[in-house]
Design a protein around this motif. Structure first.
Motif: not given
Length: 323
Positions: A12, A44, A307
């Motif tokens: 992330a 993601t 995320h």
């Protein structure tokens, strides 16, 4: 404009907030001043460089995000002037670009937002809501139904709980941890259960008092799905509707389980534009007050945190970024 960009697939932390050129609407498109952008678990997956269900990975660098809501502030050639200034929501399809202050999209993907919904709620309904509408097509819910919803504190789970309750079903919502269980209970589930408790299946059976579940709405898979499907024992028409496996391990049982993933949902919806049909149904359910999406908001600058929270199951409801 400012946007979140991904230059390298990975964690992330690779999501960066930076200035980029404003996008220009081409013929048949509108440009939206984004007020809310949806974050999906698929985002993601793509960020890590995994293709998931999409035909290909995005070309880098990319601006992630495929769900946006805001105000139309520019029109491409051929677009009717009545769209200018309208509050709208749209799913961008396979083309990303939502994590930004501005986004462009074909006008035939755009919906005007009902007056009683804010931008974040509209984003929740255009993606997660349409998925909920796609799933519930496969089960006839009524007063005799006992619906089990794993991940009932998530964006999709909260809507499935509400839909099943509105249809008259008894609803059992599963969630991880006491805080999420409390949210599931507040969302209307008849029984809210912590699936991290190894004794949870027995507690549900005791609460049912000889009744059995009739449908499991499963986007989790793994041992939670296995134990939930066990609650169908004794049901002559028990259904295990599989629409994902966030645990990473799908669970299916021959003769009971049915996968109702995206293409299956759209075929069931039918019509010349089945995806749009599901979107319209979702927005109508929210406009009429039958579904009220739960939203967890993050500033656009905190996309990486959003995320991480989503991947670590630290979120409730639909995750939304706000520029």
């Amino acid at each position: 404009m400012l946007a979140i960009r991904l230059h390298t697939f990975g964690p992330a932390e690779n999501l960066t907030h930076e200035p980029v050129d404003d996008p220009s609407p081409t013929p048949g498109q509108v440009r939206i001043a984004v007020a809310a952008a949806g974050v999906h678990l698929l985002d993601t997956v793509l960020r890590k460089g995994e293709q998931g269900p999409l035909p290909q990975l995005p070309t880098l660098p990319t601006i992630p995000g495929r769900e946006v809501a805001g105000v139309v502030e520019s029109l491409g050639d051929g677009v009717a002037g009545l769209w200018l200034g309208k509050r709208v929501v749209a799913h961008l399809g396979f083309a990303p670009g939502g994590y930004a202050e501005l986004a462009v999209v074909d006008v035939d993907r755009v919906h005007e937002i009902p007056a009683n919904l804010d931008f974040a709620q509209a984003v929740a309904m255009i993606g997660t809501g349409r998925t909920a509408m796609g799933i519930v097509q496969f089960s006839e819910l009524g007063a005799d139904s006992v619906a089990v919803v794993p991940a009932a504190a998530g964006g999709l789970g909260t809507l499935l709980v509400q839909y099943a309750k509105h249809a008259g079903a008894t609803v059992i919502g599963l969630a991880g941890g006491p805080e999420k269980v409390a949210l599931v209970r507040a969302n209307g589930a008849d029984l809210a259960v912590d699936y991290t408790d190894p004794e949870w299946p027995g507690k549900v059976r005791a609460w049912l008092g000889g009744r059995h579940a009739t449908v499991v709405f499963d986007g989790v898979g793994g041992t939670v799905a296995r134990d939930a499907v066990g609650l169908l024992d004794g049901s002559p028409t028990g259904q295990h509707l599989v629409f994902g496996w966030s645990s990473g391990q799908p669970y299916t049982l021959e003769g009971v389980s049915e996968q109702v993933l995206g293409p299956v949902m759209t075929r069931k919806a039918g019509g010349p534009s089945p995806i749009r049909t599901l979107e319209l149904r979702a927005l109508a359910e929210a406009a009429e007050g039958r579904l009220t999406p739960t939203v967890q908001r993050f500033p656009l600058t905190e996309a990486a945190n959003a995320h991480q929270a989503l991947e670590n199951r630290k979120t409730t409801g639909k995750v939304v970024l706000e520029p």
